[in-house]
Design a protein around this motif. Structure first.
Motif, mmCIF file in Angstrom:
data_model
loop_
_atom_site.group_PDB
_atom_site.id
_atom_site.type_symbol
_atom_site.label_atom_id
_atom_site.label_comp_id
_atom_site.label_asym_id
_atom_site.label_seq_id
_atom_site.Cartn_x
_atom_site.Cartn_y
_atom_site.Cartn_z
ATOM 1 N N ARG A 20 41.761 30.043 2.611
ATOM 2 C CA ARG A 20 42.389 31.280 3.087
ATOM 3 C C ARG A 20 43.470 31.042 4.128
ATOM 4 O O ARG A 20 44.180 31.963 4.511
ATOM 5 N N THR A 21 43.580 29.831 4.610
ATOM 6 C CA THR A 21 44.625 29.532 5.591
ATOM 7 C C THR A 21 45.965 29.392 4.883
ATOM 8 O O THR A 21 46.034 29.207 3.669
ATOM 9 N N LYS A 22 47.029 29.481 5.666
ATOM 10 C CA LYS A 22 48.377 29.336 5.119
ATOM 11 C C LYS A 22 49.109 28.225 5.872
ATOM 12 O O LYS A 22 49.999 28.486 6.689
ATOM 13 N N PRO A 23 48.735 26.986 5.597
ATOM 14 C CA PRO A 23 49.335 25.878 6.337
ATOM 15 C C PRO A 23 50.771 25.600 5.904
ATOM 16 O O PRO A 23 51.128 25.773 4.745
ATOM 17 N N GLU A 24 51.566 25.199 6.861
ATOM 18 C CA GLU A 24 52.905 24.730 6.534
ATOM 19 C C GLU A 24 52.815 23.310 5.989
ATOM 20 O O GLU A 24 53.565 22.923 5.098
ATOM 21 N N MET A 25 51.847 22.557 6.516
ATOM 22 C CA MET A 25 51.648 21.177 6.084
ATOM 23 C C MET A 25 50.162 20.841 6.058
ATOM 24 O O MET A 25 49.393 21.336 6.871
ATOM 25 N N VAL A 26 49.792 19.981 5.099
ATOM 26 C CA VAL A 26 48.442 19.438 5.026
ATOM 27 C C VAL A 26 48.563 17.924 4.971
ATOM 28 O O VAL A 26 49.244 17.380 4.104
ATOM 29 N N LEU A 27 47.910 17.246 5.909
ATOM 30 C CA LEU A 27 47.981 15.786 6.016
ATOM 31 C C LEU A 27 46.650 15.185 5.599
ATOM 32 O O LEU A 27 45.625 15.425 6.241
ATOM 33 N N VAL A 28 46.668 14.419 4.517
ATOM 34 C CA VAL A 28 45.446 13.834 3.970
ATOM 35 C C VAL A 28 45.413 12.332 4.238
ATOM 36 O O VAL A 28 46.381 11.623 3.962
ATOM 37 N N MET A 29 44.308 11.850 4.806
ATOM 38 C CA MET A 29 44.047 10.410 4.895
ATOM 39 C C MET A 29 42.561 10.193 4.646
ATOM 40 O O MET A 29 41.709 10.620 5.424
ATOM 41 N N VAL A 30 42.239 9.508 3.553
ATOM 42 C CA VAL A 30 40.854 9.256 3.208
ATOM 43 C C VAL A 30 40.810 8.070 2.248
ATOM 44 O O VAL A 30 41.768 7.828 1.518
ATOM 45 N N GLY A 31 39.702 7.329 2.294
ATOM 46 C CA GLY A 31 39.571 6.223 1.349
ATOM 47 C C GLY A 31 38.848 5.002 1.894
ATOM 48 O O GLY A 31 38.182 4.284 1.143
ATOM 49 N N ILE A 32 38.954 4.745 3.189
ATOM 50 C CA ILE A 32 38.348 3.529 3.730
ATOM 51 C C ILE A 32 36.821 3.575 3.607
ATOM 52 O O ILE A 32 36.179 2.546 3.328
ATOM 53 N N ASN A 33 36.217 4.749 3.762
ATOM 54 C CA ASN A 33 34.765 4.848 3.624
ATOM 55 C C ASN A 33 34.329 4.681 2.179
ATOM 56 O O ASN A 33 33.221 4.189 1.914
ATOM 57 N N ASP A 34 35.176 5.077 1.249
ATOM 58 C CA ASP A 34 34.894 4.820 -0.170
ATOM 59 C C ASP A 34 34.762 3.315 -0.402
ATOM 60 O O ASP A 34 33.827 2.849 -1.054
ATOM 61 N N LEU A 35 35.732 2.562 0.127
ATOM 62 C CA LEU A 35 35.747 1.114 -0.064
ATOM 63 C C LEU A 35 34.516 0.475 0.568
ATOM 64 O O LEU A 35 33.898 -0.433 -0.012
ATOM 65 N N ILE A 36 34.149 0.949 1.750
ATOM 66 C CA ILE A 36 32.971 0.406 2.437
ATOM 67 C C ILE A 36 31.705 0.662 1.623
ATOM 68 O O ILE A 36 30.789 -0.166 1.593
ATOM 69 N N ARG A 37 31.679 1.799 0.912
ATOM 70 C CA ARG A 37 30.493 2.160 0.127
ATOM 71 C C ARG A 37 30.526 1.598 -1.284
ATOM 72 O O ARG A 37 29.623 1.871 -2.082
ATOM 73 N N GLY A 38 31.567 0.851 -1.617
ATOM 74 C CA GLY A 38 31.614 0.207 -2.929
ATOM 75 C C GLY A 38 32.207 1.036 -4.043
ATOM 76 O O GLY A 38 32.054 0.697 -5.225
ATOM 77 N N VAL A 39 32.898 2.113 -3.695
ATOM 78 C CA VAL A 39 33.547 2.943 -4.713
ATOM 79 C C VAL A 39 34.733 2.183 -5.308
ATOM 80 O O VAL A 39 35.461 1.493 -4.594
ATOM 81 N N SER A 40 34.945 2.313 -6.606
ATOM 82 C CA SER A 40 36.021 1.591 -7.270
ATOM 83 C C SER A 40 37.387 2.173 -6.921
ATOM 84 O O SER A 40 37.496 3.352 -6.563
ATOM 85 N N ASP A 41 38.406 1.351 -7.035
ATOM 86 C CA ASP A 41 39.772 1.811 -6.765
ATOM 87 C C ASP A 41 40.141 2.973 -7.674
ATOM 88 O O ASP A 41 40.785 3.935 -7.242
ATOM 89 N N GLN A 42 39.750 2.875 -8.955
ATOM 90 C CA GLN A 42 40.117 3.921 -9.908
ATOM 91 C C GLN A 42 39.507 5.264 -9.537
ATOM 92 O O GLN A 42 40.153 6.311 -9.664
ATOM 93 N N GLU A 43 38.254 5.245 -9.058
ATOM 94 C CA GLU A 43 37.625 6.507 -8.656
ATOM 95 C C GLU A 43 38.332 7.096 -7.440
ATOM 96 O O GLU A 43 38.518 8.317 -7.345
ATOM 97 N N ILE A 44 38.736 6.238 -6.509
ATOM 98 C CA ILE A 44 39.466 6.709 -5.328
ATOM 99 C C ILE A 44 40.793 7.335 -5.745
ATOM 100 O O ILE A 44 41.181 8.399 -5.247
ATOM 101 N N ILE A 45 41.481 6.689 -6.679
ATOM 102 C CA ILE A 45 42.757 7.210 -7.176
ATOM 103 C C ILE A 45 42.556 8.548 -7.873
ATOM 104 O O ILE A 45 43.306 9.505 -7.644
#
Length: 289
Positions: free
Chosen positions: A137-162
């Motif tokens: 419901r928000t109306k952001p001008e910008m959304v900044l996404v950074m995520v993935g390092i915890n996936d790697l630590i938990r053994g998630v594959s690169d393809q799943e992260i992508i």
């Protein structure tokens, strides 16, 4: 006898105009990356004392939130997003991700913006994807996404992260069509200098793998017409690891690290990029079919 001039058909004019816009956007992005590199090259990173923060004891000012479980975090973030949506602040900018975004000191965030921090410590790309509706419901001008390092630590594959990043981008573009979406690169870790409690798991992830994964993230960001903010080279030392002065434990950032991140955000969020062309929007719709 003069040769009659043929009128340029409408589709030809549109194609020419589209190509011009795309060329302009490409030049703008290249210029901004060069500007970012030149500015950061002149920075003298402040000592922790100058920020009244000690690198060795630096912890975010989250108070009792440190004791919250994941469900409680979701409830808090939902309430905060609801409050922001009801007030509709100008230049709303949302941080979405894990502890690196969560611990961004509020005094170091670029000024002249309203910041909504929707990050959770230990978050994965799958977890973030499932809770994006919290700020629908928000109306952001910008959304900044950074995520993935915890996936790697938990053994998630690169393809799943992508794949999760692709779905995150598609969701945000659908729910916030007027917003500028930023996909930020996954940061390197500190290598052998890492002191984080999960050091063994972190060292099992070569920084070269993170670099290759970032290259894939850049490709999908470009394909879906969102901005890719390449922070990775700004944080590495000569060995390709997270620079010691920019981290507290080889994973989390020090005050100096947030100064570097802040500078990058100031440059990229101070001006709006060229909006998507009609042709790119059509490509996006076809990609979703």
């Amino acid at each position: 006898m003069s040769t009659p001039v043929k009128n340029l058909p409408t589709w030809g004019f549109i194609s020419l105009l589209t190509n011009c816009v795309l060329l302009l956007a490409a030049f703008l992005l290249i210029w901004r990356q060069q500007e970012l590199a030149s500015v950061l090259a002149t920075i003298t990173y402040p000592e922790p004392a100058n920020l009244n923060l000690d690198k060795q004891t630096f912890t975010p000012e989250l108070g009792p939130r440190h004791k919250l479980n994941y469900k409680q975090w979701l409830e808090i973030l939902q309430k905060e997003a609801k409050a922001v949506a009801e007030n509709s602040p100008q230049q709303l900018t949302i941080l979405a991700g894990d502890s690196l975004s969560l611990w961004f000191p509020s005094q170091l965030l670029p000024e002249n913006r309203t910041w909504l921090n929707q990050a959770i410590s230990g978050e994965t790309s799958k977890g973030l994807l499932k809770r994006l509706d919290l700020f629908d419901r928000t109306k952001p001008e910008m959304v900044l996404v950074m995520v993935g390092i915890n996936d790697l630590i938990r053994g998630v594959s690169d393809q799943e992260i992508i794949n999760n990043h692709q779905q995150i981008i598609r969701y945000l573009r659908e729910k916030h069509p007027q917003s500028q979406i930023f996909v930020q690169s996954i940061l390197p870790h500190g290598g052998e200098d890492t002191t984080w409690e999960g050091r063994k798991k972190l060292l099992a992830i070569p920084n070269s793998r993170i670099l290759n994964l970032n290259q894939e993230l850049q490709k999908i960001a470009t394909a879906q017409n969102v901005v890719y903010l390449n922070l990775y080279p700004l944080f590495t030392n000569s060995q390709g690891n997270l620079h010691q002065t920019l981290t507290t434990d080889g994973l989390h950032l020090s005050p100096q690290g947030y100064v570097v991140w802040r500078t990058a955000l100031q440059i990229y969020t101070s001006k709006k990029l060229v909006p998507p062309s009609e042709n790119q929007e059509n490509n996006y719709r076809q990609d979703r079919i």
